[in-house]
Design an enzyme around this catalytic site. Structure first.
Site, mmCIF file in Angstrom:
data_model
loop_
_atom_site.group_PDB
_atom_site.id
_atom_site.type_symbol
_atom_site.label_atom_id
_atom_site.label_comp_id
_atom_site.label_asym_id
_atom_site.label_seq_id
_atom_site.Cartn_x
_atom_site.Cartn_y
_atom_site.Cartn_z
ATOM 1 N N HIS A 185 0.926 -1.487 -0.057
ATOM 2 C CA HIS A 185 -0.101 -0.294 0.429
ATOM 3 C C HIS A 185 1.015 1.215 -0.290
ATOM 4 C CE1 HIS A 185 -3.905 -1.941 1.006
ATOM 5 N NE2 HIS A 185 -3.243 -2.611 1.373
ATOM 6 N N ASP A 397 2.743 9.634 -0.778
ATOM 7 C CA ASP A 397 2.469 9.142 0.065
ATOM 8 C C ASP A 397 2.366 7.847 -1.394
ATOM 9 O OD1 ASP A 397 0.036 7.785 0.607
ATOM 10 O OD2 ASP A 397 -1.206 9.826 1.097
HETATM 11 P P1 ADQ Z 1 -3.114 5.772 4.499
HETATM 12 O O1 ADQ Z 1 -1.697 6.134 4.927
HETATM 13 O O2 ADQ Z 1 -4.030 5.998 6.274
HETATM 14 O O3 ADQ Z 1 -3.098 4.184 3.847
HETATM 15 P P2 ADQ Z 1 -5.233 7.359 2.256
HETATM 16 O O4 ADQ Z 1 -5.236 6.118 1.658
HETATM 17 O O5 ADQ Z 1 -4.963 8.594 2.602
HETATM 18 O O6 ADQ Z 1 -3.797 7.324 3.630
HETATM 19 O O7 ADQ Z 1 -6.780 7.110 3.038
HETATM 20 C C1 ADQ Z 1 -7.010 7.803 4.547
HETATM 21 C C2 ADQ Z 1 -8.475 7.232 4.775
HETATM 22 O O8 ADQ Z 1 -8.584 6.814 5.886
HETATM 23 C C3 ADQ Z 1 -9.063 7.779 3.832
HETATM 24 O O9 ADQ Z 1 -10.476 6.881 3.276
HETATM 25 C C4 ADQ Z 1 -10.157 8.862 4.395
HETATM 26 O O10 ADQ Z 1 -11.519 8.917 4.688
HETATM 27 C C5 ADQ Z 1 -9.981 8.174 5.922
HETATM 28 N N1 ADQ Z 1 -10.092 9.386 7.040
HETATM 29 C C6 ADQ Z 1 -8.912 10.167 6.855
HETATM 30 N N2 ADQ Z 1 -9.066 10.944 8.272
HETATM 31 C C7 ADQ Z 1 -9.914 10.886 8.424
HETATM 32 C C8 ADQ Z 1 -10.778 11.414 9.717
HETATM 33 N N3 ADQ Z 1 -10.746 12.670 10.465
HETATM 34 N N4 ADQ Z 1 -11.949 11.181 10.087
HETATM 35 C C9 ADQ Z 1 -12.157 10.083 9.283
HETATM 36 N N5 ADQ Z 1 -11.655 9.111 8.474
HETATM 37 C C10 ADQ Z 1 -10.759 9.828 7.870
HETATM 38 C C11 ADQ Z 1 -2.605 4.062 3.241
HETATM 39 C C12 ADQ Z 1 -1.573 4.821 2.058
HETATM 40 C C13 ADQ Z 1 -2.091 5.137 1.364
HETATM 41 C C14 ADQ Z 1 -2.868 4.421 0.772
HETATM 42 C C15 ADQ Z 1 -3.724 3.744 1.500
HETATM 43 C C16 ADQ Z 1 -4.678 2.835 1.067
HETATM 44 O O11 ADQ Z 1 -0.763 5.382 3.123
HETATM 45 O O12 ADQ Z 1 -0.644 6.101 0.418
HETATM 46 O O13 ADQ Z 1 -3.579 5.296 -0.534
HETATM 47 O O14 ADQ Z 1 -3.350 2.841 2.062
HETATM 48 O O15 ADQ Z 1 -4.051 1.771 -0.448
#
Ligand code: ADQ
Length: 495
Positions: A185, A397
């Site tokens: 990921h 990311d």
């Molecule tokens: P993350 O580093 O967690 O994921 P991201 O892909 O942006 O990053 O996902 C975050 C998730 O958390 C999103 O679905 C978002 O809606 C949710 N979220 C964020 N802030 C929130 C809040 N305050 N309340 C509720 N929900 C919240 C890791 C990798 C990424 C990759 C994903 C999936 O670091 O690069 O995209 O896995 O593979």
């Protein structure tokens, strides 16, 4: 009976049962000071992406719960709380119990003080403590043992992410003929960064025990293949269509980029609901009708939050006429709170917000609204709808799902996405987003100004392109292309 998968035809159904392994289960257990256990959904992108897939297919999900194991009686209590929290689902959740010492050295240590910063190109943050490696292998062995116990010989075992790169090797030793898939990921670094890892060869050999190795972007695929070529003499790599076939010590693996995505229809429909619309209207009214720029991130130094706050402060200084007309609404979901560096980051963000607000606030207007908690889905959607622009500027990311969620929520085809060129989503969304270098304060300030001044027709053209792309390349497309790549192991149902 396995539930039938939703989605477009041709549907792809696993011929075998699916067993998923990830560091954390989608439900985390917490113990309060009085020793009471509570269950809550785990946060982060991996869970957001995999939860809908598993709940449709059914199968088994193996992972840790987040609470340190002390004795068998307490573990039994955790099992009970987990069973209650997940009752009625088609997924079997199997906890792997880790002691506090294992969590410290495997999770906080090897995973988050070595692999996480190194794979995000931040090598100066790494602490290559040898004991971390011992624990990494030991805990990976525990996951492998749990998977072997829970699975039957024909199951497809799908291992997730950087914390579990050595599991497949250990499963393969015991069950040479099983089907092993892996998805990374986070980004995969280039050879001149990866070479710093003292255990680089072991890790690459372990990865090549999988039949299918998925990464997020073509750049990650190129980096992984370059590392394999550099550090594994005798390896053979052939390019085929849109993937590479790697042969090493008589075993073949397929390496391919599968950019992960979101459930577009679910986000779009949810955001378009009257209830979310009313809440978005209320948020705008509460902020006195100023334009809203939104930032939504897990608390992490890779997300570039302090850099973004500084860039927003520069924007207010460089374009003083905009003061009082635009606010940044920064939402940070708590994450990895047990790690000192993350607590330090939280304080840094709080101080910056206080400093910037102290310098610029006026009666009736605050430049930055800061929320530090996990939000329910509807509230998140209302924020996406209320925001005229999204400021998503990670230093690096794997993908970044928030950027795709924001677009999915903009059903009226307005709003501007300002996106880091170092997010995995950038190559997919570059024809619609304003791409910025997250280290370039002035560049971000200019992009915010440009976004606020952008004509509705240009917003519409850009947003429509991004939405059309994400709609076609949603999480169902991701799942189907990953399973299709496991050809011979997953069955494609004819139209
Ligand atoms: P993350 O580093 O967690 O994921 P991201 O892909 O942006 O990053 O996902 C975050 C998730 O958390 C999103 O679905 C978002 O809606 C949710 N979220 C964020 N802030 C929130 C809040 N305050 N309340 C509720 N929900 C919240 C890791 C990798 C990424 C990759 C994903 C999936 O670091 O690069 O995209 O896995 O593979």
């Amino acid at each position: 009976m396995m539930p039938q998968p939703r989605g477009r035809t041709p549907a792809i159904t696993p011929r075998q049962r699916l067993l998923v392994l990830s560091n954390r289960l989608p439900v985390s257990i917490k113990k309060d000071d009085a020793g009471n256990l509570t269950a809550a959904p785990s946060s982060g992108g991996l869970v957001s992406a995999l939860n809908p897939i598993l709940s449709e297919y059914g199968g088994t999900w193996v992972g840790s719960t987040g609470v340190a194991s002390t004795c068998e009686r307490d573990d039994a209590e955790v099992r009970k709380v987990l069973a209650t929290a997940t009752r009625g689902t088609s997924v079997r959740y199997l906890p792997v119990f880790l002691s506090a010492e294992e969590q410290t050295n495997f999770y906080e240590g090897f995973s988050n003080e070595i692999l996480w910063p190194l794979f995000h190109d931040l090598q100066s943050r790494c602490n290559f403590a040898p004991r971390y490696w011992e624990f990494y292998r030991r805990v990976n062995q525990r996951f492998a043992a749990a998977a072997l116990k829970a699975s039957q010989p024909n199951d497809v075992i799908w291992i997730q992410d950087y914390q579990l790169m050595d599991v497949g090797r250990q499963i393969r030793q015991k069950r040479p003929d099983c089907v092993l898939a892996f998805f990374m990921h986070i980004p995969f670094p280039a050879p001149d960064i990866f070479e710093k890892l003292p255990w680089r060869r072991h890790i690459l050999e372990a990865l090549l025990e999988h039949d299918l190795l998925g990464v997020q972007t073509p750049r990650d695929e190129r980096n992984l293949v370059a590392c394999i070529r550099t550090f594994l003499p005798g390896v053979e790599v052939e390019r085929e269509h849109d993937y590479r076939r790697v042969t090493y010590r008589g075993r073949q693996s397929r390496i391919q980029a599968f950019p992960i995505s979101i459930d577009f229809e679910q986000f779009a429909q949810g955001a378009a609901s009257p209830e979310v619309g009313r809440r978005a209207f209320e948020i705008r009214r509460q902020l006195n009708g100023v334009r809203i720029a939104i930032g939504v991130d897990r608390l992490d130094y890779t997300k570039g939050i302090p850099e973004r706050l500084r860039a927003f402060a520069r924007f207010l200084r460089d374009y003083p006429a905009t003061r009082g007309h635009v606010s940044l609404y920064q939402v940070v979901v708590p994450s990895r709170e047990s790690i000192t560096g993350y607590r330090r980051l939280m304080h840094e963000i709080e101080q910056l917000v206080a400093h910037i607000n102290g310098e610029h606030s006026q009666p009736g207007w605050v430049p930055i609204h800061y929320v530090h908690r996990s939000l329910p889905r509807k509230e998140l959607l209302a924020l996406y709808r209320a925001a005229s622009l999204a400021l998503i500027t990670p230093l690096k990311d794997g993908m970044n799902l928030v950027s795709k969620e924001y677009c999915a929520a903009r059903s009226e085809n307005d709003g501007v996405l300002i996106l880091s060129e170092f997010a995995g989503a950038a190559p997919e969304l570059l024809r619609g987003a304003l791409l910025v270098n997250p280290y370039d304060e002035m560049g971000i300030a200019e992009a915010i100004h440009r976004a606020l001044a952008m004509e509705p027709t240009e917003q519409r053209r850009r947003m429509m392109r991004m939405r059309a792309w994400i709609r076609r390349h949603d999480i169902l497309h991701w799942r189907d292309s990953f399973f299709a790549a496991l050809d011979g192991h997953m069955e494609v149902t004819p139209l």
